[in-house]
Design a protein around this motif. Structure first.
Motif, PDB file in Angstrom:
ATOM      1  N   MET A 289       1.004   3.939  18.360  1.00 34.45           N
ATOM      2  CA  MET A 289       0.408   4.514  17.139  1.00 34.45           C
ATOM      3  C   MET A 289      -1.091   4.720  17.338  1.00 34.45           C
ATOM      4  SD  MET A 289       2.766   4.668  14.682  1.00 34.45           S
ATOM      5  CE  MET A 289       2.172   4.263  13.054  1.00 34.45           C
ATOM      6  N   GLU A 290      -1.732   3.718  17.924  1.00 34.67           N
ATOM      7  CA  GLU A 290      -3.184   3.789  18.129  1.00 34.67           C
ATOM      8  C   GLU A 290      -3.546   4.895  19.120  1.00 34.67           C
ATOM      9  OE1 GLU A 290      -6.375   0.178  18.484  1.00 34.67           O
ATOM     10  OE2 GLU A 290      -4.390  -0.219  19.319  1.00 34.67           O
ATOM     11  N   ILE A 291      -2.845   4.886  20.272  1.00 31.76           N
ATOM     12  CA  ILE A 291      -3.158   5.860  21.334  1.00 31.76           C
ATOM     13  C   ILE A 291      -2.862   7.287  20.866  1.00 31.76           C
ATOM     14  CG2 ILE A 291      -2.559   6.639  23.665  1.00 31.76           C
ATOM     15  CD1 ILE A 291      -2.018   3.762  24.446  1.00 31.76           C
ATOM     16  N   SER A 292      -1.873   7.432  19.986  1.00 27.68           N
ATOM     17  CA  SER A 292      -1.451   8.777  19.579  1.00 27.68           C
ATOM     18  C   SER A 292      -2.576   9.550  18.881  1.00 27.68           C
ATOM     19  CB  SER A 292      -0.227   8.702  18.668  1.00 27.68           C
ATOM     20  OG  SER A 292      -0.583   8.140  17.418  1.00 27.68           O
ATOM     21  N   LYS A 293      -3.608   8.843  18.464  1.00 26.92           N
ATOM     22  CA  LYS A 293      -4.715   9.518  17.776  1.00 26.92           C
ATOM     23  C   LYS A 293      -5.732  10.102  18.752  1.00 26.92           C
ATOM     24  CE  LYS A 293      -4.079   6.752  13.641  1.00 26.92           C
ATOM     25  NZ  LYS A 293      -3.327   5.527  14.036  1.00 26.92           N
TER      26      LYS A 293
ATOM     27  N   ASN B 203       9.552   9.319  15.489  1.00 25.68           N
ATOM     28  CA  ASN B 203       8.849  10.601  15.377  1.00 25.68           C
ATOM     29  C   ASN B 203       7.359  10.437  15.061  1.00 25.68           C
ATOM     30  OD1 ASN B 203      10.908  12.480  15.972  1.00 25.68           O
ATOM     31  ND2 ASN B 203      11.831  12.045  13.975  1.00 25.68           N
ATOM     32  N   ILE B 204       6.686   9.650  15.835  1.00 25.13           N
ATOM     33  CA  ILE B 204       5.250   9.412  15.628  1.00 25.13           C
ATOM     34  C   ILE B 204       4.487  10.712  15.924  1.00 25.13           C
ATOM     35  CG2 ILE B 204       3.263   8.040  16.395  1.00 25.13           C
ATOM     36  CD1 ILE B 204       5.412   5.892  17.289  1.00 25.13           C
ATOM     37  N   ASP B 205       3.557  11.059  15.048  1.00 24.34           N
ATOM     38  CA  ASP B 205       2.764  12.287  15.225  1.00 24.34           C
ATOM     39  C   ASP B 205       2.113  12.322  16.601  1.00 24.34           C
ATOM     40  OD1 ASP B 205       3.338  13.339  12.812  1.00 24.34           O
ATOM     41  OD2 ASP B 205       1.443  12.778  11.843  1.00 24.34           O
ATOM     42  N   ASN B 206       2.169  13.488  17.226  1.00 23.02           N
ATOM     43  CA  ASN B 206       1.544  13.709  18.545  1.00 23.02           C
ATOM     44  C   ASN B 206       2.195  12.965  19.698  1.00 23.02           C
ATOM     45  OD1 ASN B 206      -0.508  15.379  17.480  1.00 23.02           O
ATOM     46  ND2 ASN B 206      -1.581  13.526  16.788  1.00 23.02           N
TER      47      ASN B 206
END
Ligand SMILES: *Cc1c(COP(=O)(O)O)cnc(C)c1O
Length: 232
Positions: free
Chosen positions: A144-148, A188-191
């Motif tokens: 979740m953190e890295i996906s940003k 389905n985490i964004d990015n």
């Protein structure tokens, strides 16, 4: 010798795919060439292999300079933050990300070099003290953190299973990795678009394929035993 080894590995991959009802194209063979000379890679290259795995930054840079540029280099070893800058424009994927700080550094170096980087999150599925990687329960929040981060693209998970004498002993761990991979994909985490499950080495790649590996990393089975005595 290398060509024969590759034919043998190739046959075993095909058979494992068949047993599991999978297509051969869904599994990528990464030839792990660490410690091995350029001439060995050239022989493997001539059989058609384009994916190579290395675990040292210096060795990637040296080999990158002299080998054909359609080779896809995979960084599979522990990566220090101060060395990220040497490889972000050379490798196609970093398999060994296990902290936000490392991912952040990769992102910064990619911005400087105006490139992007595919990464895998390394999971210590066997809970071995000697291995890098996260516990399963830490994986989702790190993703979740890295996906940003805009230049870092999470493609999946990687694990190094324990060394065992009978590869069947790792089947449950590979199953567990596959389940984690499917669970995270379904969030389905964004990015994040998950497509890679990197697991299985010389000793256990057939079992890994049966349990869903998309990338297997085979060194000894292709290039023979490694000799570390010279630079111990
Ligand atoms: C060395 C290494 C391999 C290859 O191991 P073999 O047992 O020689 O096939 C695969 N993955 C990683 C991360 C490695 O460091």
């Amino acid at each position: 010798m290398i060509t024969e080894n590759i034919n043998d590995v190739e046959k075993k991959i095909e058979e494992a795919c068949k047993r599991a009802g999978r297509n051969r194209e869904d599994v990528t063979l990464i030839a792990v060439s660490k410690t091995k000379p350029v001439s060995y890679i050239e022989e493997a290259y001539n059989t058609g292999i384009r994916d190579y795995g290395e675990n040292k930054v210096q060795e990637i840079c040296d080999k990158y300079d002299v080998l054909p540029n359609d080779i896809k280099w995979h960084m599979i070893g522990h990566l220090q933050r101060n060395k990220v800058k040497y490889i972000v424009d050379k490798v196609c994927m970093i398999h060994s990300v296990d902290s936000f700080r490392l991912a952040e550094q990769i992102n910064q170096e990619c911005i400087k070099k105006n490139c992007d980087m595919d990464i895998l999150v390394q999971v210590n599925i066997g809970h071995e003290d000697t291995k890098f990687g996260l516990n399963e329960d830490e994986v989702e929040s790190l993703i979740m953190e890295i996906s940003k981060l805009e230049r870092v693209h999470i493609k999946g998970l990687m694990t190094i299973a324990p060394y065992v004498s009978n590869p069947e002993e790792n089947r449950e761990l590979f199953k567990g990795m596959h389940k984690l991979y499917v669970d995270i994909t379904q969030k389905n985490i964004d990015n994040v678009s998950m497509s890679v499950l990197s697991m299985g080495m010389t000793n256990d790649y057939e079992v890994a394929i049966e349990e869903g590996a998309t990338h297997v990393r085979v060194g000894t089975g292709i290039f023979g035993e490694r000799d570390y005595s010279k630079n111990a």
